[in-house]
Scaffold this active site. Structure first.
Site, PDB file in Angstrom:
ATOM      1  N   GLU A 111      41.907  33.216  38.504  1.00  0.00           N
ATOM      2  CA  GLU A 111      42.590  34.201  37.659  1.00  0.00           C
ATOM      3  C   GLU A 111      44.074  34.352  38.003  1.00  0.00           C
ATOM      4  O   GLU A 111      44.553  35.454  38.259  1.00  0.00           O
ATOM      5  CB  GLU A 111      41.873  35.554  37.761  1.00  0.00           C
ATOM      6  CG  GLU A 111      40.485  35.493  37.143  1.00  0.00           C
ATOM      7  CD  GLU A 111      39.786  36.840  37.134  1.00  0.00           C
ATOM      8  OE1 GLU A 111      39.154  37.150  36.116  1.00  0.00           O
ATOM      9  OE2 GLU A 111      39.859  37.577  38.140  1.00  0.00           O
ATOM     10  N   GLU A 164      32.102  31.861  36.182  1.00  0.00           N
ATOM     11  CA  GLU A 164      31.545  33.207  36.322  1.00  0.00           C
ATOM     12  C   GLU A 164      30.807  33.525  35.034  1.00  0.00           C
ATOM     13  O   GLU A 164      31.326  33.315  33.931  1.00  0.00           O
ATOM     14  CB  GLU A 164      32.632  34.254  36.571  1.00  0.00           C
ATOM     15  CG  GLU A 164      33.359  34.103  37.898  1.00  0.00           C
ATOM     16  CD  GLU A 164      34.433  35.166  38.104  1.00  0.00           C
ATOM     17  OE1 GLU A 164      34.362  36.224  37.439  1.00  0.00           O
ATOM     18  OE2 GLU A 164      35.340  34.938  38.922  1.00  0.00           O
TER      19      GLU A 164
END
Length: 915
Positions: free
Chosen positions: A324, A391
């Site tokens: 991220e 994820e």
């Protein structure tokens, strides 16, 4: 002697920092001082979503090396699946070679039994020195080996075959100076034909993300935790882990090598807060590192440190550039560094999804929390990169619903698995002023600002006990699929390399939920194949003969009326021998097939003892006045109120089952996913609709024969439409209560969370025995990990200790349930007729839970310790409850097929009997 101060400094919290202090050590006492700065420039690169704990959390040591020292060892242990042969490429960097004439460097390869299967000796003359040094006896140099070592046992998670590589340095006098052992595994992991393959076979990651966290020691994770985690992985068919979002403790990789776990090793890099603002609004102009040169070397160095430490581990199959941190040219520099120094492993980085122009810095397509339909539509094409969900299935609180929708995508070659977010709840043990302890989350330590309980995302609780979600993961992740029927089982072996020959398969037959027969089998299904195997399941008539009237032990009231039985054929896969992670007999997966079977001439209420086993001549007495009507006999009594909207007494031998009449419920305590997707706002009317429903009509009359009672209560829900609901009690002369609760449907309203009754009981009725899916809680979108059978639970056991109390303890597809005290006294609830929404016109299962707390208590509390002392239990009998969801916890709704449309008629239909 004057003091001498020498300072050394490094950044990167999760990889080793080494300093050579040889030149500053003095005779006598020396002081080594270590300072840890809370904030540095590195803080910008370590914005991971986790507890912000500061300090030194891994070991600090002072090491002394011999004069000739192996400073680095880089090993490539390749495997050729077509020949079965292994190839070694070894580079050893050796310090202290100056003046080491006559020294030798031996390399030996030992198998699992310690037998040397290959070896080769090098001398100083074989040392390669840096280009600017001419003498072979320089201070540092490299020694290389390249060898085909012949036939080897390859490494995989299914069969983690390890070898030991021993490098020994001997000086000119023949004295052993240093010995370096390195465990290695021969394997080839590469993208071939557009797919990630291990040893030539397409791999599917059945993974989890795992933060390093312990409820008592924080970021310092003891080895006992690591071993427990690995064993949990193996027991639950988890074959892969992503080290979110930093390199883990070195011992973790050794365990993954040894037990067999595939690792995505992730660079310690996350800058989430730099490129988004509240509301997940993108701010790419502020992104770090982006293409900023001032961050380039720091980011590359983090990848370099990770690779240098972890390169030799066979378990590490993919390098990840971080998490991220948006996109940018800095990631190209990191990507180029990886491939320049490791030509074998692929590179992963999900962040470029946000900036597609940098898509080239990831060898795989990676997404977070993409929905199953989206994945199937966008990423399964023949020309697409191999896909993983780095994820997915956000497991916060009561969650992990719909996991099977993702694992079903494994039918597409390009779908190569995913990593559940995440493994263990991050919560810290907190000692309260009264000396008690609880698991605390953000804000409980007066920390502001914080994200409260948002780190409670694990499939195991913070104390590392399994949550009910783990059963679903175990079944959905199983490599062997079993589909039984009345004559055999279809076995699909999705393992890549191992057959099923070394496992035991236990076949069972359950009649009305109770095991009546079992036998063990051995099936040898090769990896990647599907075979039909015969099983000698006995005829149902033989089992009924064996059981006789004893079939009632399964149903609680004898054989099914008319000789109809529910027969379940089950086959499970078990360990035939003990392993390092589980004992012999441990179950890995199962399959069940259930059918209703009629047996001529067998079973009837009379023959099987259905009912209370009392003298049929016993006659009940019906009585009524202006306020109540009742029916009683020598032991039992039922009172139906003409003013309070339902049953107000139901007792045997003075033991009362009613504190207040059962209340309508159209609500459930919000799960974390409900809160995240605004379900409370969207379904606010259902919170009040059942709770504040009012009675608009009452009729309580004797039956036509005068020996029973019929009571009808007309309600209107406290919703805008004032939806009518009918509650009816039909009591026969044996004091059996046929209870129905009917909802006609309401067009245009939000879907219902649940529909049925919530019943407050005296606290001693805290035992639940049921025939349904169990043993753990189940929901409409989380059923795969449960078996149909008869189970016994307590109200305390069924209260799952999620960090924030929420809906819990539900059991789906229940045929009957017994709610009793420790002596077996209480009440039995049996399924009745259709409950609506297209169900067959036959006995329809219901959902049940028995908890120490009401739905409203769970909704109000923010920690389990805030719940009141247990003074009652609360029974819920539901026609239906919506799924719990799990795609994410910030907006994703429960999938449509697991919701309850408001315009769908619903009917709870059960029979109540005292025990």
């Amino acid at each position: 002697m004057a003091q001498r101060h020498v300072r050394r400094y490094a950044e990167d919290s999760f990889t080793p920092s080494e300093f050579d202090v040889t030149g500053i050590i003095r005779e006598g006492a020396n002081t080594l001082a270590v300072a840890c700065f809370e904030f540095t420039s590195a803080s910008w690169l370590e914005d991971q979503d986790f507890w912000r704990l500061h300090g030194i959390f891994r070991s600090v040591e002072l090491a002394a090396h011999p004069r000739i020292h192996v400073a680095d060892l880089k090993v490539d242990a390749d495997y050729d699946a077509s020949t079965g042969e292994g190839v070694l490429d070894v580079v050893a960097t050796v310090d202290g070679l100056s003046g080491a004439a006559g020294a030798t460097i031996d390399l030996a390869l030992r198998d699992a039994d310690g037998v040397v299967v290959w070896g080769e000796t090098k001398t100083v003359a074989d040392v390669t020195t840096p280009a600017d040094v001419t003498a072979p006896d320089s201070a540092q140099g490299t020694v290389t080996w390249h060898a085909n070592v012949g036939q080897v046992n390859p490494w995989s998670a299914e069969d983690p075959a390890l070898y030991t590589l021993e490098l020994s340095v001997t000086d000119g006098a023949g004295t052993l100076v240093e010995a370096v052992p390195q465990r290695i595994g021969f394997r080839r992991f590469a993208i071939e034909d557009g797919l990630m393959k291990l040893n030539g076979k397409r791999i599917v990651f059945k993974g989890v993300n795992r933060h390093e966290f312990d409820a008592r020691t924080g970021r310092t994770v003891p080895e006992s935790d690591m071993v427990a985690d690995i064993r949990f992985f193996k027991r639950h068919n988890i074959n892969a882990v992503r080290t979110s979002h930093y390199p883990n403790e070195s011992r973790w990789y050794e365990l993954c090598d040894e037990y067999g776990i595939y690792v995505i090793d992730e660079t310690n890099l996350e800058t989430h807060g730099s490129w988004t603002s509240p509301g997940d609004v993108l701010t790419p102009d502020l992104a770090v590192p982006a293409s900023r040169d001032e961050w380039r070397e720091a980011c590359v160095d983090r990848t370099r440190s990770m690779m240098r430490r972890d390169y030799n581990h066979p378990s590490v199959v993919i390098w990840s550039l971080g998490n991220e941190s948006f996109g940018g040219d800095v990631f190209r520099s990191m990507y180029d560094f990886v491939h320049a120094n490791d030509p074998h492993r692929p590179v992963h980085y999900e962040g470029v999804f946000w900036q597609q122009e940098f898509n080239d810095v990831s060898d795989v397509m990676s997404r977070m929390y993409a929905k199953p339909a989206e994945i199937e539509e966008l990423y399964m094409g023949d020309d697409a990169k191999p896909y993983i969900s780095c994820e997915y299935s956000h497991s916060m609180g009561n969650s992990t619903g719909g996991l099977h929708l993702y694992t079903e995508l494994e039918k597409h070659p390009k779908y190569q698995g995913g990593f559940i977010w995440d493994f263990v709840d991050q919560a810290l043990v907190q000692r309260l002023p009264d000396g008690t302890e609880r698991l605390a989350y953000g804000g409980d330590f007066d920390d502001r600002p914080n994200d409260y309980e948002f780190s409670g995302d694990g499939i195991v609780f913070a104390d590392r006990t399994p949550s009910p979600k783990a059963a679903e993961v175990k079944q959905c992740y199983a490599n062997v699929k079993l589909v039984p029927d009345a004559h055999g089982v279809t076995v699909t072996n999705d393992n890549l390399f191992v057959s099923t020959a070394d496992y035991v398969f236990t076949a069972r037959v359950l009649v009305d939920g109770v095991e009546r027969w079992h036998a063990d089998y051995r099936f040898d299904v090769p990896a990647g194949e599907t075979r039909r195997e015969a099983v000698g399941f006995p005829a149902v008539t033989d089992l009924v003969d064996v059981a006789g009237a004893g079939a009632g032990a399964g149903t609680g009231c004898g054989c099914a009326a008319g000789g109809r039985y529910e027969v379940t054929y089950e086959v499970d896969q078990r360990l035939a021998a003990p392993t390092d992670w589980a004992p012999a007999g441990y179950e890995l997966t199962f399959g069940q097939h259930t059918a209703v079977v009629s047996v001529d001439g067998a079973g009837s209420d009379a023959a099987c003892g259905c009912g209370r086993g009392r003298d049929a001549a016993t006659r009940a007495t019906v009585a009524a006045d202006g306020f109540n009507a009742g029916i009683h006999d020598d032991r039992d009594e039922i009172i139906l109120s003409k003013t309070q909207g339902g049953i107000v007494s139901f007792r045997r031998d003075g033991r009362e089952m009613v504190i207040r009449r059962p209340a309508l419920t159209t609500f459930r305590a919000l799960v974390d996913n409900d809160r995240g997707n605004g379900s409370g706002f969207d379904r606010a009317q259902w919170f009040a609709a059942g709770r504040y429903a009012r009675v608009t009509g009452t009729s309580v009359e004797p039956t036509a024969d005068g020996h029973g009672l019929t009571a009808r209560y007309d309600y209107e829900l406290a919703d805008a439409a004032h939806t009518p609901v009918t509650v009816r009690y039909d009591v026969d002369d044996r004091l059996r209560v046929h209870l129905t609760v009917e909802y006609p449907g309401e067009a245009g309203a939000a879907t219902l969370p649940a529909f049925g009754l919530e019943w407050k009981l005296p606290a001693q009725y805290d035992r639940l025995r049921f025939y349904g899916l169990g043993p753990e809680e189940t929901y409409a979108d989380r059923l795969h990990g449960a078996k149909l059978g008869v189970y016994s639970r307590t109200a305390e056991e069924d209260f799952a200790p999620y960090l924030v109390p929420q809906e819990t303890g539900n059991h789906e597809q229940v045929r009957w349930a017994e709610i009793t005290d420790e002596y077996g006294h209480g009440m039995r609830v049996s399924a009745g007729d259709v409950r609506g929404c297209g169900a067959e016109d036959e006995a329809s299962p219901f959902a049940v839970s028995l908890l120490p707390y009401s739905s409203l208590m769970l909704e109000e509390a923010m920690h389990p310790d805030e719940l009141p002392p247990v003074r009652n239990t609360y029974l819920r009998l539901l026609a239906a409850q919506m799924g719990v969801g799990g795609d994410d916890t910030w907006g994703a709704p429960v999938h449509d097929e697991f919701q309850i449309p408001s315009d769908c008629p619903l009917k709870l239909d059960v029979t109540l009997e005292l025990l």
